[in-house]
Design a protein around this motif. Structure first.
Motif, mmCIF file in Angstrom:
data_model
loop_
_atom_site.group_PDB
_atom_site.id
_atom_site.type_symbol
_atom_site.label_atom_id
_atom_site.label_comp_id
_atom_site.label_asym_id
_atom_site.label_seq_id
_atom_site.Cartn_x
_atom_site.Cartn_y
_atom_site.Cartn_z
ATOM 1 N N ARG A 57 0.835 -1.211 0.000
ATOM 2 C CA ARG A 57 0.000 0.000 0.000
ATOM 3 C C ARG A 57 0.870 1.262 0.000
ATOM 4 N N SER A 58 2.009 1.191 0.674
ATOM 5 C CA SER A 58 2.925 2.327 0.663
ATOM 6 C C SER A 58 3.480 2.562 -0.744
ATOM 7 N N SER A 59 3.797 1.463 -1.445
ATOM 8 C CA SER A 59 4.273 1.592 -2.830
ATOM 9 C C SER A 59 3.198 2.229 -3.711
ATOM 10 N N LEU A 60 1.955 1.821 -3.486
ATOM 11 C CA LEU A 60 0.856 2.396 -4.269
ATOM 12 C C LEU A 60 0.644 3.872 -3.928
ATOM 13 N N GLN A 61 0.738 4.200 -2.641
ATOM 14 C CA GLN A 61 0.538 5.601 -2.229
ATOM 15 C C GLN A 61 1.611 6.518 -2.805
ATOM 16 N N THR A 62 2.785 5.943 -3.084
ATOM 17 C CA THR A 62 3.843 6.731 -3.716
ATOM 18 C C THR A 62 3.651 6.801 -5.233
ATOM 19 N N SER A 63 3.251 5.686 -5.833
ATOM 20 C CA SER A 63 3.167 5.601 -7.296
ATOM 21 C C SER A 63 1.968 6.348 -7.864
ATOM 22 N N ILE A 64 0.841 6.271 -7.189
ATOM 23 C CA ILE A 64 -0.380 6.886 -7.735
ATOM 24 C C ILE A 64 -0.232 8.402 -7.881
ATOM 25 N N PRO A 65 0.210 9.151 -6.871
ATOM 26 C CA PRO A 65 0.386 10.597 -7.057
ATOM 27 C C PRO A 65 1.443 10.933 -8.107
ATOM 28 N N LEU A 105 0.432 -10.334 -7.107
ATOM 29 C CA LEU A 105 0.708 -9.019 -6.529
ATOM 30 C C LEU A 105 0.807 -7.953 -7.618
ATOM 31 N N ALA A 106 1.379 -8.327 -8.763
ATOM 32 C CA ALA A 106 1.472 -7.361 -9.863
ATOM 33 C C ALA A 106 0.080 -6.972 -10.356
ATOM 34 N N SER A 107 -0.804 -7.947 -10.473
ATOM 35 C CA SER A 107 -2.168 -7.660 -10.898
ATOM 36 C C SER A 107 -2.859 -6.753 -9.882
ATOM 37 N N TYR A 108 -2.663 -7.024 -8.612
ATOM 38 C CA TYR A 108 -3.261 -6.177 -7.571
ATOM 39 C C TYR A 108 -2.721 -4.755 -7.661
ATOM 40 N N PHE A 109 -1.418 -4.637 -7.905
ATOM 41 C CA PHE A 109 -0.779 -3.325 -7.998
ATOM 42 C C PHE A 109 -1.403 -2.498 -9.120
ATOM 43 N N TRP A 110 -1.493 -3.085 -10.323
ATOM 44 C CA TRP A 110 -1.983 -2.326 -11.473
ATOM 45 C C TRP A 110 -3.486 -2.047 -11.367
ATOM 46 N N THR A 140 -5.317 -1.764 -8.614
ATOM 47 C CA THR A 140 -5.552 -0.749 -7.583
ATOM 48 C C THR A 140 -5.152 0.631 -8.093
ATOM 49 N N MET A 141 -4.016 0.685 -8.784
ATOM 50 C CA MET A 141 -3.567 1.960 -9.328
ATOM 51 C C MET A 141 -4.557 2.479 -10.382
ATOM 52 N N ALA A 142 -5.082 1.600 -11.205
ATOM 53 C CA ALA A 142 -6.015 2.022 -12.246
ATOM 54 C C ALA A 142 -7.258 2.659 -11.633
ATOM 55 N N GLY A 143 -7.756 2.095 -10.530
ATOM 56 C CA GLY A 143 -8.938 2.654 -9.895
ATOM 57 C C GLY A 143 -8.722 4.071 -9.398
ATOM 58 N N ILE A 172 -3.003 -4.551 -18.619
ATOM 59 C CA ILE A 172 -2.682 -3.477 -19.569
ATOM 60 C C ILE A 172 -3.953 -2.754 -19.997
ATOM 61 N N ALA A 173 -4.987 -3.545 -20.280
ATOM 62 C CA ALA A 173 -6.247 -2.945 -20.714
ATOM 63 C C ALA A 173 -6.867 -2.087 -19.607
ATOM 64 N N VAL A 174 -6.778 -2.564 -18.378
ATOM 65 C CA VAL A 174 -7.356 -1.816 -17.254
ATOM 66 C C VAL A 174 -6.608 -0.510 -17.051
#
Length: 447
Positions: free
Chosen positions: A286-294, A362-367, A369-372, A434-436
């Protein structure tokens, strides 16, 4: 001895003299004096008379009492001799019984005194010795438990010293050794029922000091160190294979420690999950996502920085892919406090994390979650309009291609982790991810 029978007193019917007294009425179990007196008054008076004449019924009662008294006197006079004979016989028999009982009681008292001397007093002494021996045994068992705890505490201090404070002196394998020692101590201290090894240990000052100044601080230190190793894990582009192996070894020790130190109290072995390990990994992702999304969201408003932002996001995802590889290759270690050993319901340390995140990768979850989150950011940009929105719409194809390539690269294992020990896996299909991701940006740009 001969038994004598008392003569039966003569009843009124035995007398030849007639008696007008109704004995059946007086001998009846339900005889009531008040009812009888009331019937006498009514028999000799008119209920309407006032005052009532009580002299006649009173005379009747007194006459009846005198008659019965006379009858008793007659019966007593006639039966005096048989009564005296019967009483004398009973007294004689009682004396003979008492004499015989005195002899037997004296013999019984003598036997009791001998029994008291030979058995009861010795039993009391033996009971006292047994009590002393029992308490000595309890003290010995408690002393052995204390000694074992203190020995484990000393071992724990040495292992903590091996772990080091920070820097090059750290020995990450000490995390696992410390964890097993902590589990040994926990096993003893949690066995508090009578007869178990840890019974009454909490009453010993040395054990309380051991818990406060050794066990608790060391367990906290081991957890914090393991969490720090996970938190600091990243895969830079210039990482070598040797460095990746070192990172893999450190993470393996960290994961094992967090697995072992996860709470086990009150949970059945077949339903147990390494909660502490899952929480740390969940926080890391979640920390990686919080950094990547912004980072990606800002770059969509400043397209010249998109390539740099996508490179950073790609690195984050590749790090998570490497983390997944390491977790997948670690089998759950033997847990001393759980009934199942080995734990067949956990094939590896990756499975509980995937179950927690409800995903297959985990990669699928990462992408996903980021897409949303990115989709919402893109909608905000378009709604605000202006140069940024027009620029993003004009470069939709370039942005889509850049995101498509980033998802493909980020879902691959970093080159530094590809080696002889890496399990060969078929190439995963990331078309959906990729599509998401592309759709989260392009589909919100409109026409």
């Amino acid at each position: 001895m001969a038994a004598s029978t008392a003569p039966r007193p003569a009843s009124p019917q035995d007398d030849n003299e007639p008696s007008y007294i109704d004995y059946e009425t007086f001998l009846s179990p339900d005889f009531s004096a008040t009812a009888f007196a009331n019937s006498l008054v009514l028999a000799t008076n008119n209920p309407q008379d006032s005052p009532l004449d009580l002299s006649t019924p009173l005379s009747r009662v007194l006459f009846d009492a005198q008659e019965i008294d006379s009858h008793i006197d007659v019966l007593t006079t006639r039966s005096a001799i048989p009564l005296f004979q019967h009483t004398a016989s009973q007294t004689k028999s009682s004396k003979r019984i008492v004499n015989e009982l005195d002899t037997q009681i004296s013999s019984l008292n003598g036997s009791y005194k001998q029994l008291e001397k030979e058995v009861i007093e010795k039993h009391a002494e033996a009971e006292e010795v047994r009590e002393v021996a029992s308490r000595l045994l309890e003290t010995l068992a408690l002393g052995q438990s204390v000694a074992r705890c203190l020995q484990l505490g000393k071992t724990l201090e040495f292992q903590t010293a091996e772990l080091g404070s920070s820097g090059f002196d750290e020995d990450h394998t000490a995390l696992t050794r410390c964890s097993y020692t902590l589990l040994s101590l926990r096993e003893i201290l949690d066995s508090k029922a009578p007869g178990e090894e840890g019974h009454d240990l909490h009453k010993v000052d040395a054990i309380r000091s051991l818990q406060d100044f050794v066990i608790t601080p060391v367990e906290r230190s081991v957890r914090e160190t393991a969490e720090r190793y996970v938190r600091e894990f990243h895969v830079p582009g210039n990482m070598t294979f040797s460095q990746s192996e070192q990172a893999r070894a450190r993470l393996t020790s960290s994961f094992t420690a967090l697995y072992l130190l996860s709470p086990t109290m009150g949970v059945k072995a077949e339903k147990w999950t390494p909660r502490l390990l899952v929480q740390v990994l969940d926080t890391y992702i979640r920390s990686s996502l919080q950094t990547s999304i912004p980072t990606l969201a800002r770059s969509l408003g400043q397209l010249p920085s998109l390539d740099k932002a996508l490179a950073e996001v790609t690195t984050k995802c590749q790090t998570i892919v490497a983390l997944e590889l390491i977790l997948d290759g670690i089998k759950p270690p033997e847990h001393p406090l759980l009934a199942l050993s080995p734990h067949s319901h956990l094939p590896n340390l990756l499975q509980p994390l995937l179950s927690q995140l409800e995903t297959g990768s985990l990669a699928s979850y990462f992408w996903r979650t980021m897409a949303g989150s990115v989709s919402t950011r893109v909608q905000d940009i378009i709604n605000r309009g202006g140069v940024v929105a027009r620029s993003l719409k004009a470069n939709r194809n370039l942005v889509g291609d850049a995101i498509r390539q980033a998802v493909g690269r980020g879902s691959q294992l970093p080159g530094s982790f590809v080696g002889p020990k890496t399990k060969a896996k078929p190439d995963a299909n990331w078309d959906r991810e990729i599509a998401v991701m592309v759709g989260s940006v392009v589909n919100n740009l409109g026409r």
